[in-house]
Design a protein around this motif. Sequence first.
Motif, PDB file in Angstrom:
ATOM      1  N   GLN A 142     -41.913  -2.093 -11.208  1.00 50.77           N
ATOM      2  CA  GLN A 142     -42.826  -1.553 -12.224  1.00 50.77           C
ATOM      3  C   GLN A 142     -43.921  -2.564 -12.530  1.00 50.77           C
ATOM      4  O   GLN A 142     -45.084  -2.237 -12.584  1.00 50.77           O
ATOM      5  CB  GLN A 142     -42.065  -1.209 -13.496  1.00 50.77           C
ATOM      6  CG  GLN A 142     -43.039  -0.796 -14.601  1.00 50.77           C
ATOM      7  CD  GLN A 142     -42.327  -0.231 -15.790  1.00 50.77           C
ATOM      8  OE1 GLN A 142     -41.910   0.912 -15.787  1.00 50.77           O
ATOM      9  NE2 GLN A 142     -42.190  -1.049 -16.815  1.00 50.77           N
ATOM     10  N   SER A 143     -43.510  -3.821 -12.752  1.00 49.51           N
ATOM     11  CA  SER A 143     -44.510  -4.847 -13.063  1.00 49.51           C
ATOM     12  C   SER A 143     -43.976  -6.228 -12.705  1.00 49.51           C
ATOM     13  O   SER A 143     -42.767  -6.424 -12.549  1.00 49.51           O
ATOM     14  CB  SER A 143     -44.880  -4.795 -14.546  1.00 49.51           C
ATOM     15  OG  SER A 143     -43.728  -4.998 -15.320  1.00 49.51           O
ATOM     16  N   VAL A 144     -44.918  -7.167 -12.597  1.00 51.34           N
ATOM     17  CA  VAL A 144     -44.578  -8.537 -12.204  1.00 51.34           C
ATOM     18  C   VAL A 144     -45.200  -9.480 -13.230  1.00 51.34           C
ATOM     19  O   VAL A 144     -46.421  -9.467 -13.423  1.00 51.34           O
ATOM     20  CB  VAL A 144     -45.128  -8.845 -10.788  1.00 51.34           C
ATOM     21  CG1 VAL A 144     -44.751 -10.249 -10.356  1.00 51.34           C
ATOM     22  CG2 VAL A 144     -44.617  -7.821  -9.769  1.00 51.34           C
ATOM     23  N   GLU A 145     -44.365 -10.268 -13.905  1.00 50.86           N
ATOM     24  CA  GLU A 145     -44.874 -11.228 -14.897  1.00 50.86           C
ATOM     25  C   GLU A 145     -45.088 -12.572 -14.219  1.00 50.86           C
ATOM     26  O   GLU A 145     -44.212 -13.052 -13.491  1.00 50.86           O
ATOM     27  CB  GLU A 145     -43.861 -11.414 -16.035  1.00 50.86           C
ATOM     28  CG  GLU A 145     -43.750 -10.218 -16.945  1.00 50.86           C
ATOM     29  CD  GLU A 145     -42.537 -10.329 -17.857  1.00 50.86           C
ATOM     30  OE1 GLU A 145     -42.445 -11.301 -18.622  1.00 50.86           O
ATOM     31  OE2 GLU A 145     -41.669  -9.444 -17.770  1.00 50.86           O
ATOM     32  N   CYS A 146     -46.232 -13.166 -14.496  1.00 55.09           N
ATOM     33  CA  CYS A 146     -46.587 -14.420 -13.829  1.00 55.09           C
ATOM     34  C   CYS A 146     -47.141 -15.423 -14.824  1.00 55.09           C
ATOM     35  O   CYS A 146     -47.568 -15.059 -15.920  1.00 55.09           O
ATOM     36  CB  CYS A 146     -47.695 -14.172 -12.812  1.00 55.09           C
ATOM     37  SG  CYS A 146     -47.251 -13.085 -11.488  1.00 55.09           S
ATOM     38  N   VAL A 147     -47.163 -16.680 -14.390  1.00 53.66           N
ATOM     39  CA  VAL A 147     -47.886 -17.724 -15.110  1.00 53.66           C
ATOM     40  C   VAL A 147     -48.899 -18.297 -14.124  1.00 53.66           C
ATOM     41  O   VAL A 147     -48.550 -18.574 -12.962  1.00 53.66           O
ATOM     42  CB  VAL A 147     -46.914 -18.824 -15.593  1.00 53.66           C
ATOM     43  CG1 VAL A 147     -47.656 -20.089 -15.986  1.00 53.66           C
ATOM     44  CG2 VAL A 147     -46.082 -18.320 -16.768  1.00 53.66           C
ATOM     45  N   SER A 148     -50.134 -18.457 -14.559  1.00 52.58           N
ATOM     46  CA  SER A 148     -51.148 -19.030 -13.676  1.00 52.58           C
ATOM     47  C   SER A 148     -50.859 -20.517 -13.472  1.00 52.58           C
ATOM     48  O   SER A 148     -50.715 -21.269 -14.442  1.00 52.58           O
ATOM     49  CB  SER A 148     -52.539 -18.857 -14.292  1.00 52.58           C
ATOM     50  OG  SER A 148     -53.438 -19.719 -13.623  1.00 52.58           O
TER      51      SER A 148
END
Length: 345
Positions: A142-148
């Motif tokens: 559904q979604s992908v959480e990331c940190v730059s």
Amino acid sequence: MIFEQNKSLLPYNTFGLDVRASYFAEYTSEDALLEILDEYKRSYAHLPLLHVGRGSNLLFLKDFSGLVLHSRILGIDELESDDPSEVLLRVGAGVVWDDLVSTCISHSWYGLENLSFVPGEVGASAVQNIGAYGSEVKDFIQSVECVSLLTGEKRVFQVEECQYAYRSSIFKHELQGQFAVTHVTYRLSHRFTPNLEYEALRTTLNSHGISVDTLTAQQLRKVVIGIRQSKLPDPKVLGNAGSFFMNPIISKEQFEQIREKYPTIPSYPINDTRVKVPAGWLIEQVGWKGRSLGPAAVYDRQALVIVNLGDASGADILSLYNSIRLAVRMEFGIDLQSEVNFILK
Ligand code: EPU
């Protein structure tokens, strides 16, 4: 100093190469990752940064003179969903992929069965769009959480934004090296609907006397694991990175030309003009299956896989890769591309 120094990357590459990273850091939360990135920016920004999972798709060509990051963000949390037939799971990027599949099946959360036993971790599943036996993970994300990694900002990518394609995503191309995945949210089902599109699954079920009408997810998982184990070497015994090559997608015209000389060439239509052909078959035709070049070899049960016979270096594996590519290009006019990422720094 929050970094380990001169760290062996043996546990972080399935080729079994004893390469080293100048610096290494593991984190168990987003906050810990942000601290690491702060320290990196303050004192190490001149060095390259590499984020790894289990390294089941990496080839180190030498020691890595930089900072290697690894996520140990764990947890499989069920989220609320408006649709009672679906299950939403928010999963930490450091969860071992097959632990997720097996947990899902034991909770009767369905969808991932065909992706049983794929090596690696949850974070990499979303970067690589892992696929096997007619399933691709993109269909369950559904979604992908990331940190730059550049700014420390958090960002959530909805699945439509991830530009998923065969073994590919925005994280491997446009945004390569720019984000660390921290969590992935999967959308699974309470209802078991087996995906038996892949012929080998149907024939194996048949030969085990398992009827499609009574098939359980647990049985399907067992069959998938059985097929994988019969074709793919265990990296603990023989270092490898699964498929070394991607299956090339070629034009229908080129395919028809090849078929004149090789009438039995297998193929999967992509659309009206393009066809995917198995790289393993091409490599077998040019005689490389089971052959070695120094301490690196083509696996004798699956020509897509390059194995480390014991003390191969990244350069040995690269030489074999180049020899195979040349042979396939000469015979078929096809440029094979690697599925494995080469780490050159
Ligand atoms: N084939 C040969 N010789 C070989 C290997 C394969 O002739 O040495 C032929 C087979 O007979 C068959 C065709 O090639 O007609 C396809 O073979 P197979 O079903 O074994 O699958 P694959 O295309 O070789 C892909 C994935 C695998 C995945 C399997 C099953 C890629 C690059 N590889 O392999 O993924 O497990 O399908 O879905 O797409 C991985 O990514 O690491 C991986 C193992």
